[in-house]
Design a protein around this motif. Structure first.
Motif, PDB file in Angstrom:
ATOM      1  N   GLY A   1      -8.524  -0.932   5.717  1.00  0.00           N
ATOM      2  CA  GLY A   1      -9.545  -1.580   4.903  1.00  0.00           C
ATOM      3  C   GLY A   1      -9.801  -0.916   3.565  1.00  0.00           C
ATOM      4  O   GLY A   1     -10.191  -1.592   2.602  1.00  0.00           O
ATOM      5  N   ARG A   2      -9.583   0.391   3.459  1.00  0.00           N
ATOM      6  CA  ARG A   2      -9.858   1.097   2.217  1.00  0.00           C
ATOM      7  C   ARG A   2      -8.587   1.621   1.556  1.00  0.00           C
ATOM      8  O   ARG A   2      -8.630   2.533   0.727  1.00  0.00           O
ATOM      9  CB  ARG A   2     -10.854   2.230   2.455  1.00  0.00           C
ATOM     10  N   VAL A   3      -7.431   1.058   1.933  1.00  0.00           N
ATOM     11  CA  VAL A   3      -6.174   1.385   1.245  1.00  0.00           C
ATOM     12  C   VAL A   3      -6.169   0.670  -0.101  1.00  0.00           C
ATOM     13  O   VAL A   3      -6.233  -0.557  -0.157  1.00  0.00           O
ATOM     14  CB  VAL A   3      -4.952   0.963   2.086  1.00  0.00           C
ATOM     15  N   ARG A   4      -6.105   1.419  -1.179  1.00  0.00           N
ATOM     16  CA  ARG A   4      -6.192   0.841  -2.515  1.00  0.00           C
ATOM     17  C   ARG A   4      -4.835   0.459  -3.096  1.00  0.00           C
ATOM     18  O   ARG A   4      -4.751  -0.382  -3.993  1.00  0.00           O
ATOM     19  CB  ARG A   4      -6.908   1.819  -3.465  1.00  0.00           C
ATOM     20  N   ALA A   5      -3.769   1.077  -2.602  1.00  0.00           N
ATOM     21  CA  ALA A   5      -2.431   0.729  -3.096  1.00  0.00           C
ATOM     22  C   ALA A   5      -1.388   1.223  -2.109  1.00  0.00           C
ATOM     23  O   ALA A   5      -1.610   2.197  -1.382  1.00  0.00           O
ATOM     24  CB  ALA A   5      -2.180   1.333  -4.478  1.00  0.00           C
ATOM     25  N   LEU A   6      -0.267   0.520  -2.075  1.00  0.00           N
ATOM     26  CA  LEU A   6       0.918   0.960  -1.338  1.00  0.00           C
ATOM     27  C   LEU A   6       1.981   1.329  -2.357  1.00  0.00           C
ATOM     28  O   LEU A   6       2.267   0.550  -3.276  1.00  0.00           O
ATOM     29  CB  LEU A   6       1.442  -0.163  -0.434  1.00  0.00           C
ATOM     30  N   VAL A   7       2.576   2.503  -2.201  1.00  0.00           N
ATOM     31  CA  VAL A   7       3.704   2.900  -3.036  1.00  0.00           C
ATOM     32  C   VAL A   7       4.970   2.849  -2.189  1.00  0.00           C
ATOM     33  O   VAL A   7       5.023   3.435  -1.107  1.00  0.00           O
ATOM     34  CB  VAL A   7       3.538   4.322  -3.610  1.00  0.00           C
ATOM     35  N   VAL A   8       5.970   2.139  -2.670  1.00  0.00           N
ATOM     36  CA  VAL A   8       7.266   2.059  -1.996  1.00  0.00           C
ATOM     37  C   VAL A   8       8.225   3.015  -2.704  1.00  0.00           C
ATOM     38  O   VAL A   8       8.507   2.858  -3.887  1.00  0.00           O
ATOM     39  CB  VAL A   8       7.807   0.615  -2.036  1.00  0.00           C
ATOM     40  N   THR A   9       8.740   4.011  -1.965  1.00  0.00           N
ATOM     41  CA  THR A   9       9.657   4.972  -2.590  1.00  0.00           C
ATOM     42  C   THR A   9      11.039   4.369  -2.819  1.00  0.00           C
ATOM     43  O   THR A   9      11.695   4.685  -3.817  1.00  0.00           O
ATOM     44  CB  THR A   9       9.797   6.243  -1.740  1.00  0.00           C
ATOM     45  N   HIS A  10      11.492   3.522  -1.899  1.00  0.00           N
ATOM     46  CA  HIS A  10      12.757   2.810  -2.083  1.00  0.00           C
ATOM     47  C   HIS A  10      12.829   1.712  -1.030  1.00  0.00           C
ATOM     48  O   HIS A  10      11.958   1.629  -0.152  1.00  0.00           O
ATOM     49  CB  HIS A  10      13.963   3.749  -2.004  1.00  0.00           C
ATOM     50  N   VAL A  11      13.863   0.876  -1.098  1.00  0.00           N
ATOM     51  CA  VAL A  11      13.830  -0.376  -0.333  1.00  0.00           C
ATOM     52  C   VAL A  11      14.664  -0.355   0.948  1.00  0.00           C
ATOM     53  O   VAL A  11      14.946  -1.409   1.508  1.00  0.00           O
ATOM     54  CB  VAL A  11      14.239  -1.573  -1.221  1.00  0.00           C
ATOM     55  N   HIS A  12      15.034   0.812   1.454  1.00  0.00           N
ATOM     56  CA  HIS A  12      15.665   0.844   2.772  1.00  0.00           C
ATOM     57  C   HIS A  12      14.662   0.366   3.824  1.00  0.00           C
ATOM     58  O   HIS A  12      13.459   0.615   3.729  1.00  0.00           O
ATOM     59  CB  HIS A  12      16.153   2.253   3.113  1.00  0.00           C
ATOM     60  N   ILE A  13      15.193  -0.284   4.866  1.00  0.00           N
ATOM     61  CA  ILE A  13      14.338  -0.971   5.831  1.00  0.00           C
ATOM     62  C   ILE A  13      13.429  -0.009   6.587  1.00  0.00           C
ATOM     63  O   ILE A  13      12.328  -0.378   7.006  1.00  0.00           O
ATOM     64  CB  ILE A  13      15.215  -1.810   6.814  1.00  0.00           C
ATOM     65  N   ASP A  14      13.853   1.262   6.754  1.00  0.00           N
ATOM     66  CA  ASP A  14      12.993   2.210   7.461  1.00  0.00           C
ATOM     67  C   ASP A  14      11.860   2.723   6.579  1.00  0.00           C
ATOM     68  O   ASP A  14      11.038   3.531   7.030  1.00  0.00           O
ATOM     69  CB  ASP A  14      13.813   3.374   8.029  1.00  0.00           C
ATOM     70  N   HIS A  15      11.786   2.208   5.349  1.00  0.00           N
ATOM     71  CA  HIS A  15      10.676   2.536   4.455  1.00  0.00           C
ATOM     72  C   HIS A  15       9.852   1.306   4.065  1.00  0.00           C
ATOM     73  O   HIS A  15       8.740   1.457   3.576  1.00  0.00           O
ATOM     74  CB  HIS A  15      11.195   3.230   3.196  1.00  0.00           C
ATOM     75  N   VAL A  16      10.382   0.102   4.295  1.00  0.00           N
ATOM     76  CA  VAL A  16       9.650  -1.106   3.880  1.00  0.00           C
ATOM     77  C   VAL A  16       9.576  -2.187   4.960  1.00  0.00           C
ATOM     78  O   VAL A  16       8.926  -3.210   4.768  1.00  0.00           O
ATOM     79  CB  VAL A  16      10.270  -1.729   2.600  1.00  0.00           C
ATOM     80  N   GLY A  17      10.203  -1.975   6.114  1.00  0.00           N
ATOM     81  CA  GLY A  17      10.373  -3.051   7.082  1.00  0.00           C
ATOM     82  C   GLY A  17       9.101  -3.559   7.734  1.00  0.00           C
ATOM     83  O   GLY A  17       9.080  -4.663   8.280  1.00  0.00           O
TER      84      GLY A  17
END
Length: 466
Positions: free
Chosen positions: A59-75
């Motif tokens: 509820g209080r997460v203000r932003a998501l940062v994606v370091t790179h687009v491999h599935i184990d980081h964005v899936g």
């Protein structure tokens, strides 16, 4: 002094499911990555490859940062949105172009498990993406405590980044760095990552924290030797590879091998210049095109090849298979004829994708060879083939056992991850080293070895294994 804490929701007891949270005293927070678990790996909160729902408060997460687009980081992004997250998805400019492709492909091949959910949130993901240039600060939280982030090239895959987070309260400042996945200095196509100037705390990956990779020259020679072994048996060489990064690096190296050995025989009756290389992955083809369109991000060596008229990602021996019907015909044909050919197909850990059909059809035939060039997580079919293949064992694919009679090879040097020496250099080359390093994204032995090495080289740094 700003009060903050770090929580880990994945990639703590293993290498998949990356998800870390930087929280302020008032509960506002920043999320770094939200990745898929693979194999037997889980989070300490109970999330797994089968249980993907986000089970921590957002509820209080203000932003998501994606370091790179491999599935184990964005899936798990669709599941984060399903849980109600509506904030910005911050990533590099290249990742902003590639992220929707990755998620769309993951939905098609079933990695996200719930296809309807993925399709429902794909368009919303596109709307929430905010592309950030490298080396520019972005304010995420502005109040009594200011939180800013900056992305810098990580050298892992195209668009990859490590994240610097600056907390400021009055004249007090603290700098926390999340490494994401760091690349090796001599990764084909990509410039080597450079360490940040300073940090108070570094959350550092440790995938290969217990070993050092082969040199670029040695690994290329070994790749050539594995190819020639496979062709000597008059069979195919199957290479499970991630569509993003690893496939492009392998193509780059194979083009170099062919260029150096055009007139030589790869095996009796098989010349290198006549060899077919098949990339059987629509996503890999899309990303290879993306790599070519983003040539400004290539390193100096790759640009010199282009200037000399060579095309390291688009050469004449290369064939791409797009549609599923052609894929099935290729599997049947190669299983029946066992002609010398290299097949590169996803997924890299054999957990899904088109490589599984090749394995089902060809693992039991000793004329063929399997080559692993990347990390295989515990509980994945790739790890089982690595472990049991040399013993003449079997692997379970889609609930059915398949005997392993094909030769099994592993080339660790082609990992897109930094090794122990590179990870130590990432810390050691900071002008102001951190007071604390937290090791994540690694198996227990790798974390222990890297922790010992950091303590030996930098006795003043506190090393934590969460």
């Amino acid at each position: 002094m700003p009060v903050w804490r770090i929580s880990h929701h994945g990639a703590v007891d293993g290498v998949t499911g990356s998800c870390h949270q930087l929280s302020l005293a008032d509960g506002q927070s920043l999320l770094i990555d939200c990745g898929l678990f693979q194999g037997a790996e889980t989070s300490r909160e109970g999330a797994s490859a089968e249980r993907l729902a986000v089970n921590f408060p957002i509820g209080r997460v203000r932003a998501l940062v994606v370091t790179h687009v491999h599935i184990d980081h964005v899936g798990r992004l669709p599941h984060l949105l399903a849980a109600g997250y509506r904030g910005p998805i911050l990533c590099s400019e290249a990742s902003a172009k590639l992220l929707p492709l990755v998620l769309e492909d993951a939905i098609k091949v079933g990695f996200t498990r719930e296809r309807a959910l993925g399709e429902r949130f794909l368009e919303q993901t596109r709307r929430q993406i905010v592309a950030l240039p490298y080396k520019e600060w972005q304010t995420v939280i502005d109040g009594e405590v200011v939180l800013r982030v900056k992305l810098s090239p990580a050298g892992h895959i195209l668009g990859s980044a490590y994240v610097e987070c600056e907390l400021r309260q009055g004249s007090e400042r603290r700098r926390i760095v999340f490494s994401g996945d760091l690349g090796a200095p001599h990764t084909p196509l990509l410039p080597a990552p450079r360490s940040p100037y300073a940090a108070d705390v570094v959350v550092l990956e440790s995938t290969y924290g217990d070993r050092c990779h082969e040199s670029r020259r040695d690994r290329r020679q070994r790749l050539q030797a594995v190819c020639e072994h496979a062709f000597g048996n008059k069979g195919a060489l199957l290479i499970p590879a991630f569509s993003i990064g690893r496939t492009q690096e392998l193509l780059y190296e194979l083009e170099e091998i062919i260029h150096r050995n055009r007139q030589r025989a790869a095996a009796p009756g098989v010349r290198w210049e006549d060899l077919d290389i098949i990339v059987d992955s629509p996503l890999a083809a899309d990303f290879t095109n993306g790599y070519m369109q983003l040539r400004q991000h290539w390193d100096a060596e790759a640009r010199r090849k282009l200037a000399a008229g060579r095309h390291p990602l688009d050469f004449e021996q290369l064939t791409t298979i797009d549609d599923h019907a052609t894929h099935l015909r290729a599997v049947e044909y190669l299983a029946r004829t066992a002609r010398p050919v290299i097949v590169i197909a996803a997924s890299g850990m054999c957990s899904g994708g088109r490589i599984v059909n090749y394995l089902k059809a060809m693992l039991g035939d000793p004329r063929h060879d399997i080559l692993f060039t990347g990390y295989q997580a515990a509980g994945t079919p790739g790890r089982d083939i690595q472990r049991y293949g040399p013993k003449g064992g079997h692997v379970e694919l889609d609930g059915q056992r398949y005997p392993i009679r094909a030769a099994v090879h592993t080339l660790g040097g082609y990992s897109a991850h930094a090794d122990q020496k590179d990870l130590l250099n990432f810390i050691g080359r900071m002008r102001r080293p951190p007071r604390q390093v937290r090791l994540v994204h690694g198996e227990e032995a790798a974390k222990r070895a890297l922790a010992a090495a950091i303590r030996e080289r930098h006795p003043g740094i506190e090393v934590l294994v969460p």
